[in-house]
Each structure stands twice: as structure tokens, then as C-alpha cells.
Design an enzyme around this catalytic site. Sequence first.
Site, PDB file in Angstrom:
ATOM      1  CG  ASP A  34      -2.139  -0.798   1.070  1.00 21.45           C
ATOM      2  OD1 ASP A  34      -2.503  -1.051  -0.081  1.00 21.45           O
ATOM      3  OD2 ASP A  34      -2.759  -1.163   2.088  1.00 21.45           O
ATOM      4  CE  LYS A  56      -6.839   0.517  -0.963  1.00 19.43           C
ATOM      5  NZ  LYS A  56      -7.810  -0.464  -0.690  1.00 19.43           N
ATOM      6  CG  MET A 170      -8.394   7.084   6.957  1.00 26.89           C
ATOM      7  SD  MET A 170      -9.392   5.788   6.214  1.00 26.89           S
ATOM      8  CE  MET A 170     -10.444   5.339   7.580  1.00 26.89           C
TER       9      MET A 170
HETATM   10  N1  SAH Z   1      -4.303   0.037   9.119  1.00 27.42           N
HETATM   11  C1  SAH Z   1      -3.736   1.335   9.416  1.00 27.42           C
HETATM   12  C2  SAH Z   1      -4.701   2.473   9.184  1.00 27.42           C
HETATM   13  C3  SAH Z   1      -5.180   2.616   7.757  1.00 27.42           C
HETATM   14  S1  SAH Z   1      -6.186   4.025   7.514  1.00 27.42           S
HETATM   15  C4  SAH Z   1      -3.198   1.317  10.865  1.00 27.42           C
HETATM   16  O1  SAH Z   1      -3.500   0.400  11.635  1.00 27.42           O
HETATM   17  O2  SAH Z   1      -2.431   2.227  11.200  1.00 27.42           O
HETATM   18  C5  SAH Z   1      -4.987   5.258   7.114  1.00 27.42           C
HETATM   19  C6  SAH Z   1      -4.954   6.330   8.184  1.00 27.42           C
HETATM   20  O3  SAH Z   1      -4.112   5.922   9.264  1.00 27.42           O
HETATM   21  C7  SAH Z   1      -4.377   7.661   7.731  1.00 27.42           C
HETATM   22  O4  SAH Z   1      -5.326   8.458   7.084  1.00 27.42           O
HETATM   23  C8  SAH Z   1      -3.946   8.276   9.053  1.00 27.42           C
HETATM   24  O5  SAH Z   1      -5.042   8.809   9.755  1.00 27.42           O
HETATM   25  C9  SAH Z   1      -3.481   7.048   9.820  1.00 27.42           C
HETATM   26  N2  SAH Z   1      -2.021   6.852   9.748  1.00 27.42           N
HETATM   27  C10 SAH Z   1      -1.367   5.802   9.207  1.00 27.42           C
HETATM   28  N3  SAH Z   1      -0.027   5.922   9.389  1.00 27.42           N
HETATM   29  C11 SAH Z   1       0.156   7.076  10.071  1.00 27.42           C
HETATM   30  C12 SAH Z   1       1.303   7.752  10.575  1.00 27.42           C
HETATM   31  N4  SAH Z   1       2.542   7.265  10.410  1.00 27.42           N
HETATM   32  N5  SAH Z   1       1.126   8.911  11.252  1.00 27.42           N
HETATM   33  C13 SAH Z   1      -0.119   9.413  11.429  1.00 27.42           C
HETATM   34  N6  SAH Z   1      -1.234   8.824  10.986  1.00 27.42           N
HETATM   35  C14 SAH Z   1      -1.108   7.665  10.310  1.00 27.42           C
END
Ligand code: SAH
Length: 245
Positions: A34, A56, A170
Site C-alpha cells: 500500500d 490508493k 483518515m
Molecule cells: N491500518 C492502518 C490504518 C489505515 S487508515 C493502521 O492500523 O495504522 C490510514 C490512516 O491511518 C491515515 O489516514 C492516518 O489517519 C493514519 N495513519 C497511518 N499511518 C500514520 C502515521 N505514520 N502517522 C499518522 N497517521 C497515520
Amino acid sequence: MGKVYLVGAGPGDLELLTLKALKLIKSADVIIYDRLINPEILTFAKLECEFVYVGKKEGYHTLEQEKINELLHEYAYKNDVVVRLKGGDPFVFGRGGEEMLFLIEHGIEVEVVPGVSSAIGVPTSVGVPLTFRGASSSFAVITGHEDPNKKESSINWDCLKGIDTLVFLMGVSRRREIAQKLLEIGRNPDEPIAFIERGTTSEEKVLFSTLKELSENPIDVKPPALMLVGNVLKIAKKIKELNNY
Ligand code: SAH
């Protein structure tokens, strides 16, 4: 026919990868990954490993997810070890559950490998305790992708009044509406909020504000970021001052 491993890659910092994830990355014939994956992780793969990028943007269509499902299905037929690498934890807003269900329904063997979710790992890494005795006994992780003004919301907004710490994923593009909605359900306008951009990476940025301020005037935040709401942020500030974060 091979096996698909749905693997969580953690929030960004390479060292937050689990040993299990690393082992699978090293043995993968193909890695389907991803947008939020740290590209350095891919350097651990064997030389002949094939890489397939299926990143995406926020707000993607269902069709794209269907294409990803089909792709996983196809690669599982042609390879032994298929690693589906997802940011954070594969089952936290990553549609990992849907991918797993699709593959199982199509007779493909699947194993899910948990990862450090950004929802928990990112606040912790910047010194924000999601729970703290006397200040927070509960936290919730909520999608910020949905329009809070939508009539039939899948989020039970009223319930969020009773949760101490809120973590929105998000939610950057709807940050102002989220703050307005939280005020509407009766949260305290002076309640501190924070955004953490690109947590656990070298581009990490932390911004503090309050619900009232954000509802009136959206502060400048760039995705990917987490939005945190709650009094634990006061404790985080204290930790920050004492610890020189
Ligand atoms: N499965 C992922 C989340 C997917 S949704 C998890 O468990 O982390 C994607 C969202 O995760 C982004 O829009 C943001 O809000 C958050 N996100 C993912 N990585 C991040 C990071 N390094 N710092 C801040 N927010 C993050």
C-alpha cells in the site's frame, strides 16, 4: 496454489516491524503493498521477489478494492508465498478483513499477521498516553473519512461523548466538521486536540489546538495524520516538557 499472508507493517518506523512480518517479507515471492508502507521495508525482500504497488488515495472507490482482491487471488495461484503488506495493523481501517474474507471464500489459504497500528503506536511514540489513571479510562478509534453531517452515519456520535480519548484516522480533510460535531454532542470546547502527521517517521509533526479553535479555524495539517481529542493531551504536554520531546 500458495498462501496469502495479510501482514501489518506498522506505522512507518522500520524498527516497529514485527519479527514475524520481517520473516515473511524475507521469504515472499511477491509483495503487494500500500501507499503508507515505508519503502525501506521492501529492501529486506529476496532478489527475485516481485513488487506490486496497489496504493490508493483517501476516498478510493470500491471498484479499486475489487481489483486488489482479484489481484491477490491471481497471485496466490501463481506463487507460494504472497505477502499482502498493509500499513499499521491489517484489520484497522485497512479493509484487510474484506480481503481475508474474499480470499477464504475463493478457497485460498490466508494468515493474518498483526502490526503496530498507527492508532495506538503513533500517540505512544510521541508521549501521548491513550489511557491514564484519573484522566482517561477509555479510548475509541474512529473513521474520520465519513461526513459527520451525513443523516445516517455509521458512527454513533452520541456514544463518543462518554469516551475519554478519541483517535480519528483518515480525518484530515474533515477535521473542522469533526470538531463541530463533537461540540454539538456536548464535548468541552476547551478540550485539547492534537494532530500527529507522519508519526514515527523523520517527517513527524505534532500540532496542538482545542476543539473550539479547530471548529472555527482549521489548522494546517497534511495527511496522513491522526487527530487526537482528550485530556490526556494535557498529560502529554507535561511529559513533553519534562522529557524534551
Ligand atoms: N491500518 C492502518 C490504518 C489505515 S487508515 C493502521 O492500523 O495504522 C490510514 C490512516 O491511518 C491515515 O489516514 C492516518 O489517519 C493514519 N495513519 C497511518 N499511518 C500514520 C502515521 N505514520 N502517522 C499518522 N497517521 C497515520
